[in-house]
Design an enzyme around this catalytic site. Structure first.
Site, PDB file in Angstrom:
ATOM      1  N   LEU A  98     -44.234  45.728  72.059  1.00  0.00           N
ATOM      2  CA  LEU A  98     -43.475  44.901  72.982  1.00  0.00           C
ATOM      3  C   LEU A  98     -43.402  45.687  74.283  1.00  0.00           C
ATOM      4  O   LEU A  98     -43.239  46.908  74.245  1.00  0.00           O
ATOM      5  CB  LEU A  98     -42.052  44.649  72.465  1.00  0.00           C
ATOM      6  N   ASP A  99     -43.528  45.011  75.420  1.00  0.00           N
ATOM      7  CA  ASP A  99     -43.468  45.767  76.659  1.00  0.00           C
ATOM      8  C   ASP A  99     -42.059  46.306  76.884  1.00  0.00           C
ATOM      9  O   ASP A  99     -41.099  45.910  76.215  1.00  0.00           O
ATOM     10  CB  ASP A  99     -43.990  44.957  77.851  1.00  0.00           C
ATOM     11  N   LYS A 100     -41.939  47.224  77.822  1.00  0.00           N
ATOM     12  CA  LYS A 100     -40.699  47.976  78.016  1.00  0.00           C
ATOM     13  C   LYS A 100     -39.501  47.069  78.294  1.00  0.00           C
ATOM     14  O   LYS A 100     -38.377  47.349  77.861  1.00  0.00           O
ATOM     15  CB  LYS A 100     -40.895  48.970  79.158  1.00  0.00           C
ATOM     16  N   SER A 102     -39.093  43.970  77.245  1.00  0.00           N
ATOM     17  CA  SER A 102     -38.859  42.995  76.174  1.00  0.00           C
ATOM     18  C   SER A 102     -38.040  43.602  75.045  1.00  0.00           C
ATOM     19  O   SER A 102     -37.970  44.826  74.892  1.00  0.00           O
ATOM     20  CB  SER A 102     -40.193  42.478  75.626  1.00  0.00           C
ATOM     21  N   ARG A 183     -45.342  36.198  79.682  1.00  0.00           N
ATOM     22  CA  ARG A 183     -44.943  36.382  81.080  1.00  0.00           C
ATOM     23  C   ARG A 183     -46.003  35.816  82.021  1.00  0.00           C
ATOM     24  O   ARG A 183     -45.675  35.167  83.032  1.00  0.00           O
ATOM     25  CB  ARG A 183     -44.706  37.870  81.365  1.00  0.00           C
TER      26      ARG A 183
END
Length: 233
Positions: A98-100, A102, A183
């Protein structure tokens, strides 16, 4: 067994890391620099950077609610990495990312031997998210997400299951795993993600875990996770 499998089973290195260590000539078997094709027997002595490989750690498989600001990496050089946050006694890896910015469900393990196979298999698993956006969610955006075909960095997004759940919220189920896919899809409609939380990966649910909390996977969850991996290998 192959040297990469041997190193990964220690729980210290993922298969990807073992390949880099071997290619950099940092791994020896009985004092001799090895290759990726090398085989290890019970009587062999294996060192990494002249230090013996530790005995395998007890295997753990966790469901973790990743809070915002944590980076999905085990590398100690990265600020806000998983190991520093969890302070687990052995190195721990995330299956997928998961990106930072999220939040939500991550599957974590110290079983380095299965991380890469599970990451490959994860591309075929359903992943469910709930999203809040900066502008109202349009029916056109939801329809296009369901149809697929939006270009994400030159790749076409596959059809998804999406539904509007409020004026500025929607729910989406993906099997694809393109970089920052949700996104980027929102931006294609001049909308922006305010919050993104993953609540499910295949049969594993986030349920009531609060940000920063974790739980051990049940025996049935682990069994099904490994069965799905082997079934598609």
């Amino acid at each position: 067994m192959h040297i990469q499998t041997f190193l990964a089973k220690s729980g210290v290195y993922s298969r990807r890391e073992t390949a880099r260590l071997i290619d950099d000539h940092r791994v020896t078997i009985n004092g001799i620099v090895c290759s990726r094709q090398s085989i290890v027997s019970d009587s062999d002595t294996v060192h990494v950077d002249s230090l013996p490989v530790p005995d395998p750690a007890e295997r753990v498989y966790l469901a973790f609610h990743k809070p915002e600001g944590i980076t999905c990496t085990a590398q100690q050089s990265v600020e806000g990495n998983l190991n520093d946050f969890l302070k687990w006694e052995s190195r721990i890896f995330s299956v997928g990312r998961l990106d930072k910015a999220s939040t939500g469900l991550l599957i974590l393990t110290n079983d380095g031997s299965i991380v890469n196979p599970l990451m490959k298999e994860e591309e075929a698993k359903e992943k469910e998210y709930i999203i809040e956006t900066s502008r109202p969610v349009s029916e056109t955006m939801i329809k296009k997400m369901c149809e697929g075909g939006l270009l994400i960095k030159g790749k076409k997004a596959s059809p998804a299951l999406a539904e509007k759940t409020g004026d500025v919220t929607f729910r989406i189920i993906l099997k694809q795993g393109l970089n920052r896919q949700i996104r980027r899809m929102c931006r294609a409609f001049d909308n922006h993600v305010v919050s993104l939380k993953r609540i499910r990966i295949s049969h594993i649910q986030l349920h009531t875990l609060e940000p920063g909390e974790w739980r051990h996977l049940t025996e049935e969850e682990i069994r099904q996770l490994k069965y799905e991996m082997l079934d598609k290998s």
